[in-house]
Design a protein around this motif. Structure first.
Motif, PDB file in Angstrom:
ATOM      1  N   ARG A  57       0.876  -1.212   0.186  1.00 35.16           N
ATOM      2  CA  ARG A  57       0.126  -0.019   0.124  1.00 35.16           C
ATOM      3  C   ARG A  57       0.902   1.334   0.090  1.00 35.16           C
ATOM      4  O   ARG A  57       1.895   1.156   0.650  1.00 35.16           O
ATOM      5  CB  ARG A  57      -0.728   0.032   1.334  1.00 35.16           C
ATOM      6  CG  ARG A  57      -1.954  -1.033   1.407  1.00 35.16           C
ATOM      7  CD  ARG A  57      -3.007  -1.076   2.470  1.00 35.16           C
ATOM      8  NE  ARG A  57      -3.859  -2.021   2.387  1.00 35.16           N
ATOM      9  CZ  ARG A  57      -5.080  -1.980   1.766  1.00 35.16           C
ATOM     10  NH1 ARG A  57      -5.423  -0.931   1.202  1.00 35.16           N
ATOM     11  NH2 ARG A  57      -5.797  -2.872   1.770  1.00 35.16           N
ATOM     12  N   SER A  58       0.318   2.457  -0.776  1.00 34.44           N
ATOM     13  CA  SER A  58       1.243   3.339  -0.772  1.00 34.44           C
ATOM     14  C   SER A  58       0.334   4.783  -0.817  1.00 34.44           C
ATOM     15  O   SER A  58      -0.905   4.399  -1.063  1.00 34.44           O
ATOM     16  CB  SER A  58       2.209   3.425  -1.982  1.00 34.44           C
ATOM     17  OG  SER A  58       1.455   3.238  -3.250  1.00 34.44           O
ATOM     18  N   ARG A  59       0.785   5.791  -0.522  1.00 35.05           N
ATOM     19  CA  ARG A  59      -0.042   7.165  -0.661  1.00 35.05           C
ATOM     20  C   ARG A  59       0.625   8.087  -1.543  1.00 35.05           C
ATOM     21  O   ARG A  59       1.910   8.415  -1.644  1.00 35.05           O
ATOM     22  CB  ARG A  59      -0.306   7.573   0.573  1.00 35.05           C
ATOM     23  CG  ARG A  59      -1.013   8.917   0.792  1.00 35.05           C
ATOM     24  CD  ARG A  59      -1.417   9.102   2.536  1.00 35.05           C
ATOM     25  NE  ARG A  59      -2.202   8.119   2.829  1.00 35.05           N
ATOM     26  CZ  ARG A  59      -2.454   7.545   3.945  1.00 35.05           C
ATOM     27  NH1 ARG A  59      -1.935   8.010   5.042  1.00 35.05           N
ATOM     28  NH2 ARG A  59      -3.425   6.759   4.114  1.00 35.05           N
ATOM     29  N   LEU A  60      -0.222   8.993  -2.300  1.00 34.57           N
ATOM     30  CA  LEU A  60       0.192   9.990  -3.055  1.00 34.57           C
ATOM     31  C   LEU A  60      -0.218  11.198  -2.501  1.00 34.57           C
ATOM     32  O   LEU A  60      -1.446  11.216  -2.414  1.00 34.57           O
ATOM     33  CB  LEU A  60      -0.118   9.821  -4.646  1.00 34.57           C
ATOM     34  CG  LEU A  60       0.524  10.717  -5.557  1.00 34.57           C
ATOM     35  CD1 LEU A  60       1.254  10.068  -6.679  1.00 34.57           C
ATOM     36  CD2 LEU A  60      -0.726  11.685  -6.179  1.00 34.57           C
ATOM     37  N   TRP A  61       0.603  12.407  -2.372  1.00 36.79           N
ATOM     38  CA  TRP A  61      -0.113  13.589  -2.171  1.00 36.79           C
ATOM     39  C   TRP A  61       0.154  14.528  -3.056  1.00 36.79           C
ATOM     40  O   TRP A  61       1.219  14.577  -3.799  1.00 36.79           O
ATOM     41  CB  TRP A  61       0.505  14.361  -0.978  1.00 36.79           C
ATOM     42  CG  TRP A  61       0.502  13.525   0.366  1.00 36.79           C
ATOM     43  CD1 TRP A  61       1.628  12.633   0.916  1.00 36.79           C
ATOM     44  CD2 TRP A  61      -0.345  13.548   1.411  1.00 36.79           C
ATOM     45  NE1 TRP A  61       1.403  12.303   2.147  1.00 36.79           N
ATOM     46  CE2 TRP A  61       0.125  12.654   2.366  1.00 36.79           C
ATOM     47  CE3 TRP A  61      -1.522  14.553   1.446  1.00 36.79           C
ATOM     48  CZ2 TRP A  61      -0.826  12.607   3.689  1.00 36.79           C
ATOM     49  CZ3 TRP A  61      -2.261  14.212   2.758  1.00 36.79           C
ATOM     50  CH2 TRP A  61      -1.969  13.381   3.745  1.00 36.79           C
ATOM     51  N   THR A  62      -0.953  15.386  -3.304  1.00 41.50           N
ATOM     52  CA  THR A  62      -0.945  16.369  -4.557  1.00 41.50           C
ATOM     53  C   THR A  62      -1.464  17.512  -4.176  1.00 41.50           C
ATOM     54  O   THR A  62      -2.524  17.778  -3.432  1.00 41.50           O
ATOM     55  CB  THR A  62      -1.825  15.914  -5.696  1.00 41.50           C
ATOM     56  OG1 THR A  62      -1.839  14.507  -6.204  1.00 41.50           O
ATOM     57  CG2 THR A  62      -1.891  16.937  -6.877  1.00 41.50           C
ATOM     58  N   VAL A  63      -0.698  18.647  -4.361  1.00 42.72           N
ATOM     59  CA  VAL A  63      -1.138  20.110  -4.069  1.00 42.72           C
ATOM     60  C   VAL A  63      -1.454  20.698  -5.403  1.00 42.72           C
ATOM     61  O   VAL A  63      -0.809  20.593  -6.622  1.00 42.72           O
ATOM     62  CB  VAL A  63       0.045  20.871  -3.407  1.00 42.72           C
ATOM     63  CG1 VAL A  63      -0.342  22.517  -3.465  1.00 42.72           C
ATOM     64  CG2 VAL A  63       0.324  20.476  -2.069  1.00 42.72           C
ATOM     65  N   VAL A  64      -2.703  21.254  -5.460  1.00 36.66           N
ATOM     66  CA  VAL A  64      -3.504  21.824  -6.897  1.00 36.66           C
ATOM     67  C   VAL A  64      -3.428  23.457  -6.568  1.00 36.66           C
ATOM     68  O   VAL A  64      -4.043  23.844  -5.636  1.00 36.66           O
ATOM     69  CB  VAL A  64      -4.731  21.138  -6.835  1.00 36.66           C
ATOM     70  CG1 VAL A  64      -5.244  21.456  -8.312  1.00 36.66           C
ATOM     71  CG2 VAL A  64      -4.637  19.542  -6.999  1.00 36.66           C
ATOM     72  N   GLY A  65      -2.889  24.049  -7.632  1.00 34.89           N
ATOM     73  CA  GLY A  65      -2.964  25.438  -7.747  1.00 34.89           C
ATOM     74  C   GLY A  65      -4.096  25.675  -8.757  1.00 34.89           C
ATOM     75  O   GLY A  65      -3.958  25.239  -9.884  1.00 34.89           O
ATOM     76  N   CYS A  66      -4.967  26.658  -8.555  1.00 34.36           N
ATOM     77  CA  CYS A  66      -6.248  26.942  -9.315  1.00 34.36           C
ATOM     78  C   CYS A  66      -6.238  28.410  -9.585  1.00 34.36           C
ATOM     79  O   CYS A  66      -6.359  29.159  -8.505  1.00 34.36           O
ATOM     80  CB  CYS A  66      -7.322  26.479  -9.080  1.00 34.36           C
ATOM     81  SG  CYS A  66      -7.527  24.671  -8.908  1.00 34.36           S
ATOM     82  N   LEU A  67      -6.054  29.063 -10.908  1.00 36.02           N
ATOM     83  CA  LEU A  67      -6.441  30.455 -11.111  1.00 36.02           C
ATOM     84  C   LEU A  67      -7.566  30.797 -11.858  1.00 36.02           C
ATOM     85  O   LEU A  67      -7.673  30.241 -12.967  1.00 36.02           O
ATOM     86  CB  LEU A  67      -5.171  31.099 -11.866  1.00 36.02           C
ATOM     87  CG  LEU A  67      -5.425  32.515 -12.257  1.00 36.02           C
ATOM     88  CD1 LEU A  67      -5.311  33.278 -11.071  1.00 36.02           C
ATOM     89  CD2 LEU A  67      -4.330  32.898 -13.273  1.00 36.02           C
ATOM     90  N   SER A  68      -8.629  31.066 -11.283  1.00 38.42           N
ATOM     91  CA  SER A  68     -10.082  31.217 -11.963  1.00 38.42           C
ATOM     92  C   SER A  68      -9.916  32.225 -13.099  1.00 38.42           C
ATOM     93  O   SER A  68      -8.928  33.120 -13.200  1.00 38.42           O
ATOM     94  CB  SER A  68     -11.049  31.818 -11.033  1.00 38.42           C
ATOM     95  OG  SER A  68     -12.249  32.187 -11.560  1.00 38.42           O
ATOM     96  N   VAL A  69     -10.431  31.714 -14.293  1.00 38.37           N
ATOM     97  CA  VAL A  69     -10.492  32.674 -15.545  1.00 38.37           C
ATOM     98  C   VAL A  69     -11.985  33.553 -15.469  1.00 38.37           C
ATOM     99  O   VAL A  69     -12.033  34.485 -16.479  1.00 38.37           O
ATOM    100  CB  VAL A  69     -10.507  31.762 -16.949  1.00 38.37           C
ATOM    101  CG1 VAL A  69      -9.354  30.932 -17.097  1.00 38.37           C
ATOM    102  CG2 VAL A  69     -11.910  30.751 -16.909  1.00 38.37           C
ATOM    103  N   LEU A  70     -12.634  33.275 -14.560  1.00 39.01           N
ATOM    104  CA  LEU A  70     -13.838  34.106 -14.370  1.00 39.01           C
ATOM    105  C   LEU A  70     -13.653  35.331 -13.224  1.00 39.01           C
ATOM    106  O   LEU A  70     -14.183  36.339 -13.606  1.00 39.01           O
ATOM    107  CB  LEU A  70     -14.902  33.422 -13.902  1.00 39.01           C
ATOM    108  CG  LEU A  70     -15.015  31.848 -14.617  1.00 39.01           C
ATOM    109  CD1 LEU A  70     -16.381  31.258 -13.981  1.00 39.01           C
ATOM    110  CD2 LEU A  70     -15.470  32.287 -16.069  1.00 39.01           C
ATOM    111  N   ALA A  71     -12.817  35.296 -12.584  1.00 34.50           N
ATOM    112  CA  ALA A  71     -12.617  36.193 -11.508  1.00 34.50           C
ATOM    113  C   ALA A  71     -11.100  36.294 -10.988  1.00 34.50           C
ATOM    114  O   ALA A  71     -10.474  35.234 -11.067  1.00 34.50           O
ATOM    115  CB  ALA A  71     -13.450  35.964 -10.195  1.00 34.50           C
ATOM    116  N   PRO A  72     -10.666  37.289 -10.809  1.00 33.16           N
ATOM    117  CA  PRO A  72      -9.214  37.636 -10.111  1.00 33.16           C
ATOM    118  C   PRO A  72      -8.680  36.940  -8.917  1.00 33.16           C
ATOM    119  O   PRO A  72      -8.322  37.566  -7.761  1.00 33.16           O
ATOM    120  CB  PRO A  72      -8.874  39.133 -10.252  1.00 33.16           C
ATOM    121  CG  PRO A  72     -10.383  39.468  -9.624  1.00 33.16           C
ATOM    122  CD  PRO A  72     -11.402  38.809 -10.329  1.00 33.16           C
TER     123      PRO A  72
END
Length: 200
Positions: free
Chosen positions: A97-112
């Motif tokens: 068994r193993s684990r993967l961590w992910t950090v996700v960066g999102c920049l909206s295209v609808l608002a700043p």
């Protein structure tokens, strides 16, 4: 000056409907047309987003950086993810068994605005086991330093503001793909209705 939930809801209403009126019609709704037009303009800045990911690769050379933008979602999206880490060593198990961590960066295209969140995937052998776990602020300790790097890069390049969790969780009377009221939030309308759905 921070953007309020009311202002962001006003923005979101330009792109998402609160009914299914156009579901069976051959033409798009005005909101969908506006969404497509906005993405058409945003895609002209795709090279800038790729440059941001290049900066992340320089600053985080020991990690994997992935491009996760999908134009069905209202944001540019990148991932910083670890290699799979062992989480058990039970000799009776046929596959580790193993684990993967992910950090996700999102920049909206609808608002700043932007957001950074985390996702945890558990594996047995090469197969994902169970549902992915999504984390918002405060992130688990092992994600915090990575999230700060991603946030700093987005702010420096775009001048966008982090969307506070309290505002992101504001319920909105809009339908965002398969996410419908009362579950729909500003997070879904400005970033993604499926934060766990990433191209790993």
């Amino acid at each position: 000056m921070p953007i309020s939930a009311e202002e962001l809801l006003s923005v979101a209403r330009k792109y998402w409907r609160s009914d299914h009126e156009f579901d069976d019609k051959p033409e798009n709704s005005p909101e969908t047309e506006r969404f497509h037009d906005t993405w058409e303009q945003a895609l002209k800045k795709l090279d800038e987003w790729r440059a941001l990911m290049g900066e992340l690769r320089v600053e985080l050379p020991h990690l994997n950086i992935g491009h996760a933008t999908a134009t069905c979602d209202p944001c540019f999206k990148c991932m910083v993810y670890t290699n799979q880490q062992p989480v058990s060593s039970d000799p009776q198990e046929d596959e580790p068994r193993s684990r993967l961590w992910t950090v996700v960066g999102c920049l909206s295209v609808l608002a700043p605005v932007y957001t950074v969140y985390g996702v945890q995937y558990d594996y047995k052998g090469r197969e994902v086991r169970g549902a992915a776990r999504v984390f918002f602020e405060p992130l688990p300790a092992q994600m915090q330093a990575l999230a700060q790097v991603v946030a700093r890069k987005i702010e420096a390049r775009y001048g966008a503001k982090a969307l506070p969790r309290k505002i992101a969780e504001t319920r909105v009377p809009l339908i965002v793909h398969r996410k419908e009221p009362p579950e729909t939030t500003l997070f879904h309308a400005l970033f993604t209705p499926e934060p766990e759905n990433l191209p790993l």
